[in-house]
Design a protein around this motif. Structure first.
Motif, PDB file in Angstrom:
ATOM      1  N   ILE A  61       0.841  -1.204   0.000  1.00  0.00           N
ATOM      2  CA  ILE A  61       0.000   0.000   0.000  1.00  0.00           C
ATOM      3  C   ILE A  61       0.870   1.247   0.000  1.00  0.00           C
ATOM      4  CG2 ILE A  61      -1.730   1.284   1.317  1.00  0.00           C
ATOM      5  CD1 ILE A  61      -2.690  -1.454   2.390  1.00  0.00           C
ATOM      6  N   LEU A  62       1.918   1.240   0.826  1.00  0.00           N
ATOM      7  CA  LEU A  62       2.824   2.384   0.876  1.00  0.00           C
ATOM      8  C   LEU A  62       3.572   2.562  -0.446  1.00  0.00           C
ATOM      9  CD1 LEU A  62       4.281   2.018   4.484  1.00  0.00           C
ATOM     10  CD2 LEU A  62       2.610   3.678   3.669  1.00  0.00           C
ATOM     11  N   ALA A  63       3.864   1.461  -1.136  1.00  0.00           N
ATOM     12  CA  ALA A  63       4.553   1.557  -2.427  1.00  0.00           C
ATOM     13  C   ALA A  63       3.695   2.299  -3.435  1.00  0.00           C
ATOM     14  CB  ALA A  63       4.896   0.161  -2.942  1.00  0.00           C
ATOM     15  N   LEU A  64       2.408   2.029  -3.453  1.00  0.00           N
ATOM     16  CA  LEU A  64       1.521   2.723  -4.386  1.00  0.00           C
ATOM     17  C   LEU A  64       1.391   4.195  -4.022  1.00  0.00           C
ATOM     18  CD1 LEU A  64      -0.356   2.536  -6.798  1.00  0.00           C
ATOM     19  CD2 LEU A  64      -2.195   1.936  -5.236  1.00  0.00           C
ATOM     20  N   VAL A  65       1.235   4.489  -2.742  1.00  0.00           N
ATOM     21  CA  VAL A  65       1.092   5.884  -2.302  1.00  0.00           C
ATOM     22  C   VAL A  65       2.367   6.672  -2.581  1.00  0.00           C
ATOM     23  CG1 VAL A  65       0.770   7.361  -0.286  1.00  0.00           C
ATOM     24  CG2 VAL A  65      -0.661   5.343  -0.573  1.00  0.00           C
ATOM     25  N   GLY A 110       8.079  -0.790  -3.204  1.00  0.00           N
ATOM     26  CA  GLY A 110       7.515  -1.819  -4.077  1.00  0.00           C
ATOM     27  C   GLY A 110       8.353  -3.072  -4.106  1.00  0.00           C
ATOM     28  N   PHE A 111       9.692  -2.922  -4.242  1.00  0.00           N
ATOM     29  CA  PHE A 111      10.556  -4.100  -4.260  1.00  0.00           C
ATOM     30  C   PHE A 111      10.576  -4.806  -2.908  1.00  0.00           C
ATOM     31  CE2 PHE A 111      12.562  -1.900  -7.967  1.00  0.00           C
ATOM     32  CZ  PHE A 111      12.259  -2.884  -8.894  1.00  0.00           C
ATOM     33  N   VAL A 112      10.582  -4.048  -1.816  1.00  0.00           N
ATOM     34  CA  VAL A 112      10.561  -4.658  -0.482  1.00  0.00           C
ATOM     35  C   VAL A 112       9.239  -5.410  -0.265  1.00  0.00           C
ATOM     36  CG1 VAL A 112      10.524  -4.155   1.999  1.00  0.00           C
ATOM     37  CG2 VAL A 112      12.169  -3.000   0.520  1.00  0.00           C
ATOM     38  N   ALA A 113       8.138  -4.803  -0.709  1.00  0.00           N
ATOM     39  CA  ALA A 113       6.821  -5.433  -0.529  1.00  0.00           C
ATOM     40  C   ALA A 113       6.724  -6.733  -1.316  1.00  0.00           C
ATOM     41  CB  ALA A 113       5.715  -4.478  -0.951  1.00  0.00           C
ATOM     42  N   ARG A 114       7.237  -6.756  -2.540  1.00  0.00           N
ATOM     43  CA  ARG A 114       7.156  -7.985  -3.347  1.00  0.00           C
ATOM     44  C   ARG A 114       7.970  -9.106  -2.731  1.00  0.00           C
ATOM     45  NH1 ARG A 114       6.025  -7.462  -9.494  1.00  0.00           N
ATOM     46  NH2 ARG A 114       6.114  -9.683  -9.135  1.00  0.00           N
ATOM     47  N   SER A 115       9.106  -8.793  -2.135  1.00  0.00           N
ATOM     48  CA  SER A 115       9.888  -9.855  -1.488  1.00  0.00           C
ATOM     49  C   SER A 115       9.185 -10.363  -0.227  1.00  0.00           C
ATOM     50  CB  SER A 115      11.299  -9.364  -1.166  1.00  0.00           C
ATOM     51  OG  SER A 115      11.252  -8.370  -0.160  1.00  0.00           O
ATOM     52  N   GLN A 116       8.535  -9.460   0.508  1.00  0.00           N
ATOM     53  CA  GLN A 116       7.786  -9.896   1.697  1.00  0.00           C
ATOM     54  C   GLN A 116       6.588 -10.747   1.299  1.00  0.00           C
ATOM     55  OE1 GLN A 116       6.671  -6.432   3.940  1.00  0.00           O
ATOM     56  NE2 GLN A 116       8.714  -6.175   4.856  1.00  0.00           N
ATOM     57  N   ILE A 117       5.910 -10.376   0.233  1.00  0.00           N
ATOM     58  CA  ILE A 117       4.717 -11.114  -0.197  1.00  0.00           C
ATOM     59  C   ILE A 117       5.093 -12.524  -0.634  1.00  0.00           C
ATOM     60  CG2 ILE A 117       2.964 -11.187  -2.026  1.00  0.00           C
ATOM     61  CD1 ILE A 117       2.789  -8.118  -1.750  1.00  0.00           C
ATOM     62  N   LYS A 118       6.241 -12.697  -1.266  1.00  0.00           N
ATOM     63  CA  LYS A 118       6.676 -14.041  -1.667  1.00  0.00           C
ATOM     64  C   LYS A 118       6.910 -14.923  -0.447  1.00  0.00           C
ATOM     65  CE  LYS A 118       8.807 -12.745  -6.015  1.00  0.00           C
ATOM     66  NZ  LYS A 118      10.081 -12.561  -6.745  1.00  0.00           N
ATOM     67  N   LYS A 119       7.387 -14.344   0.641  1.00  0.00           N
ATOM     68  CA  LYS A 119       7.665 -15.118   1.857  1.00  0.00           C
ATOM     69  C   LYS A 119       6.407 -15.410   2.661  1.00  0.00           C
ATOM     70  CE  LYS A 119      12.286 -13.198   2.427  1.00  0.00           C
ATOM     71  NZ  LYS A 119      13.117 -12.288   3.215  1.00  0.00           N
ATOM     72  N   LEU A 133      -0.618  -4.248  -5.966  1.00  0.00           N
ATOM     73  CA  LEU A 133      -0.350  -2.894  -5.465  1.00  0.00           C
ATOM     74  C   LEU A 133       1.150  -2.601  -5.484  1.00  0.00           C
ATOM     75  CD1 LEU A 133      -2.706  -2.764  -2.347  1.00  0.00           C
ATOM     76  CD2 LEU A 133      -3.022  -1.606  -4.520  1.00  0.00           C
ATOM     77  N   ALA A 134       1.947  -3.584  -5.097  1.00  0.00           N
ATOM     78  CA  ALA A 134       3.401  -3.388  -5.094  1.00  0.00           C
ATOM     79  C   ALA A 134       3.910  -3.208  -6.517  1.00  0.00           C
ATOM     80  CB  ALA A 134       4.083  -4.575  -4.424  1.00  0.00           C
ATOM     81  N   LEU A 135       3.392  -4.006  -7.456  1.00  0.00           N
ATOM     82  CA  LEU A 135       3.800  -3.875  -8.849  1.00  0.00           C
ATOM     83  C   LEU A 135       3.398  -2.515  -9.411  1.00  0.00           C
ATOM     84  CD1 LEU A 135       5.116  -5.279 -11.247  1.00  0.00           C
ATOM     85  CD2 LEU A 135       2.849  -6.172 -11.852  1.00  0.00           C
ATOM     86  N   ALA A 136       2.192  -2.057  -9.084  1.00  0.00           N
ATOM     87  CA  ALA A 136       1.751  -0.731  -9.534  1.00  0.00           C
ATOM     88  C   ALA A 136       2.627   0.357  -8.932  1.00  0.00           C
ATOM     89  CB  ALA A 136       0.288  -0.506  -9.150  1.00  0.00           C
TER      90      ALA A 136
END
Length: 178
Positions: free
Chosen positions: A108-112, A125-134, A142-145
């Motif tokens: 959410i913060l990545a999009l904002v 965004g990159f930090v969020a995508r790595s957390q989501i994979k784990k 949202l992270a990709l956007a």
């Protein structure tokens, strides 16, 4: 010594406060009946129906009709929807949905931040995508956007800075020196 009240031979030993009150008149209502205790049947013994009209108790089998289908009786002649037993789920409904997964806060913060402060949107965004994979949380879109918008805005900002530098260099070179 004599008492102020004449003594009677009656066995009534009530204390009066100076007034002779007569007993209350008999009530027109019958005396209240004692209520049955907790857990007791208020209608008499079990198995015996008290019928004030003298009629025999209701018997559903008196005329050869069954009030409810007997076990084994097929309620649905077409067989499309079998009826489940007590405590079993209806067929075709499956298991209930699992609890929804939470959305990753970094996504959410990545999009904002991708809109407001573009370079932070890229990082978040990159930090969020790595957390989501784990963790398997929601929010990958949202992270990709945030990465895409942050990348575009960062490139536009860099292009703007380069344009400003080139513009001032061109203006500075066109000014004659005295």
């Amino acid at each position: 010594m004599s008492s102020p009240h004449p003594s009677d031979d009656k066995s009534d030993h009530t204390v009066s406060l100076g007034k002779n009150t007569p007993p209350p008149p008999p009530s027109a209502y019958p005396p209240p009946q004692q209520q049955p205790g907790y857990g007791q049947n208020p209608y008499g013994q079990p198995g015996y129906e008290q019928n004030p009209y003298g009629q025999p108790p209701y018997d559903p089998n008196a005329y050869g009709q069954q009030p409810y289908p007997q076990p084994g009786y097929d309620q649905n002649p077409y067989g499309a929807y079998p009826q489940p037993g007590y405590g079993q789920p209806y067929p075709g409904y499956g298991q209930p949905y699992p609890a929804p997964r939470g959305t990753n806060t970094m996504a959410i913060l990545a999009l904002v931040f991708g809109i407001l402060v573009a370079p932070l949107g890229l990082v978040f965004g990159f930090v969020a995508r790595s957390q989501i994979k784990k963790t398997g949380e929601d929010g990958d879109g949202l992270a990709l956007a945030g990465i895409i918008i942050g990348g575009i805005f960062t490139l536009l900002f860099i292009a703007y800075i380069v344009f400003i530098i080139i513009f001032f260099a061109a203006v500075a070179s066109s000014v004659p020196l005295r």
